[in-house]
Scaffold this motif. Structure first.
Motif, PDB file in Angstrom:
ATOM      1  N   SER A 161      -5.238   6.526   0.486  1.00  0.00           N
ATOM      2  CA  SER A 161      -4.313   5.107   0.757  1.00  0.00           C
ATOM      3  C   SER A 161      -4.583   4.367  -0.449  1.00  0.00           C
ATOM      4  O   SER A 161      -5.933   4.080  -0.866  1.00  0.00           O
ATOM      5  N   SER A 179      -4.309   0.585  -2.384  1.00  0.00           N
ATOM      6  CA  SER A 179      -3.965  -0.711  -2.162  1.00  0.00           C
ATOM      7  C   SER A 179      -4.378  -1.532  -3.325  1.00  0.00           C
ATOM      8  O   SER A 179      -4.993  -1.363  -4.025  1.00  0.00           O
ATOM      9  N   PRO A 182       0.634  -1.058  -0.188  1.00  0.00           N
ATOM     10  CA  PRO A 182       0.137  -0.058   0.118  1.00  0.00           C
ATOM     11  C   PRO A 182       0.815   1.338  -0.045  1.00  0.00           C
ATOM     12  O   PRO A 182       1.954   1.147   0.635  1.00  0.00           O
TER      13      PRO A 182
END
Length: 438
Positions: free
Chosen positions: A138, A140, A119
């Protein structure tokens, strides 16, 4: 399958016997059973898929942060309900959701996540109107059951809220530190307030002594002035001898020296009391310094005893000197609190005794205050250091003394503890020795 079996049997025997028909029917039953089992498996898988779809939909609908599910080609598949006008962006490239100046950074981060499978967090601004606050985004990777990249998941939280929360947290921390310092000062003032009667008594004795000797010196000075006036007037030797006997000057000379010595002793006693009081009332903040723990404990215990009317014996035992690092004003407060609690515990006890002991244990000095009172019951030991916990009557204790003393000991790298055994109560704490302090 059954048709093939039948043909094989016909070619083999040329006729359909009962056993052949039984084998055909058994094969049909097995095939039907396999089909039913396969249908049940499909239904179960479909139910699980619907449950998972409903679960994911509820997450997307309830999550408060911005959540974007991106396909392998970089197009938007799903967005959370918190995303403004999220449904209108389905199928579009994910870069179109963000401002032009942030798109290269977003593309680079997504490429690194796909390459490293780790991530990554960046800052980016949404392109939707009215969203001026940047997001902490964020990123991922989405992986299938074989570990291949199938897309990305982007989770964004407004940084404005985070920064406001951090600012409020820092402000609360500062307020907590200020409140703690205020509690320490207030508890110290409360301790000093309990000693005012003893301080007044201690100062009154030497000052009265000085005052009485000053009156005696004034009387002696008047007698010597009378004698020297007669000498200056030219009185005869016989007259001066008679006057000297009448004024008892030979005896008054000795008394004069005693009065001067007494006045000096009283003044020195006042000086010592004021010096002890100044050291006792020192705030003790700032950087830690080296000081003698034994002397500090002696001063603190002496002042507590001056302010009490209990006929209690207090013993100072252990090493004669222990130079430690800390804030002497705060350590004096801890010792005063412990001695005052011990005095309250032994009040009314026959042959009441308090012991303040200092010893060296490795690179630390340990100070303990013990008494021969009733001790601390087992059911109260867990709460003895809790703020505002007290067993004293209303108006006779704040319940902060031991809690603040425990905090001070922790700030000095030690811990205030309740000794496990022994008659009465015993509290001890340790401080790091200064270099060459033993």
């Amino acid at each position: 399958m059954a048709k093939q079996v039948t043909q094989d049997m016909l070619s083999a025997s040329g006729a359909l016997t009962d056993s052949v028909w039984a084998d055909v029917l058994a094969a049909v039953d097995r095939t039907y059973a396999d089909l039913v089992d396969y249908q049940e498996q499909l239904e179960r898988k479909n139910t699980e898929l619907e449950t998972m779809r409903s679960f994911l939909a509820s997450i997307l609908a309830s999550v408060s942060d911005v959540l974007i599910v991106v396909s392998r080609s970089g197009r938007v598949e799903e967005v959370s309900a918190s995303f403004p006008e999220g449904a209108a962006f389905a199928g579009q490239p994910v870069e179109t959701l963000f401002r032009p100046e942030d798109r290269p950074r977003l593309a680079g981060a997504m490429a690194r996540v796909a390459l490293n499978r780790a991530p990554e967090t960046i800052e980016a601004n949404l392109a939707t109107p009215g969203d001026d606050a940047p997001l902490e985004l964020s990123i991922s990777a989405r992986l299938d059951d074989r570990g291949r990249i199938t897309g990305h998941v982007l989770t964004g939280r407004p940084l404005g809220e985070l920064r406001r929360a951090y600012a409020e947290l820092e402000q609360s921390h500062d307020e907590l530190k200020a409140a703690q310092a205020l509690l320490v000062r207030n508890e110290k003032l409360a301790s000093l307030g309990r000693l005012l009667a003893g301080v007044a008594h201690e100062l009154n004795n030497p000052i009265s002594f000085v005052y009485a000797n000053a009156h005696a010196l004034d009387r002696y000075a008047a007698k010597f002035e009378t004698y020297f006036d007669r000498v200056q007037a030219g009185a005869s030797r016989e007259e001066l001898i008679a006057l000297r006997e009448e004024l008892r000057l030979d005896r008054e000379i000795g008394n004069l020296r005693e009065a001067v010595a007494g006045a000096r002793e009283g003044a020195e006693r006042v000086r010592d009391i004021v010096e002890d009081l100044r050291r006792l009332s020192a705030e003790g903040t700032g950087e830690m310094i080296g000081f003698d723990l034994v002397e500090t404990a002696h001063v603190a215990a002496t002042w507590v005893m001056r302010g009490t009317e209990h006929g209690v014996r207090i013993a100072l035992t252990g090493v004669p000197r222990a130079i430690v690092r800390g804030r002497p004003g705060h350590i004096q407060q801890v010792v005063m609190n412990l001695v005052q609690n011990a005095l309250d515990a032994v009040a009314g006890e026959p042959d009441a005794r308090i012991e303040v002991a200092t010893r060296i244990a490795g690179d630390r000095a340990v100070l303990s205050v013990s008494d021969n009172g009733p001790g601390v019951p087992d059911d109260l030991r867990q709460a003895i250091f809790d703020p505002f916990f007290t067993t004293k009557e209303v108006g006779k204790g704040t319940g902060l003394g031991l809690a603040i003393s425990h905090k001070i000991a922790e700030e000095h790298g030690g811990a205030l503890r309740l000794c496990p055994d022994g008659a009465g109560a015993c509290f001890c704490f340790d401080l790091p020795l200064a270099e060459g302090g033993a």
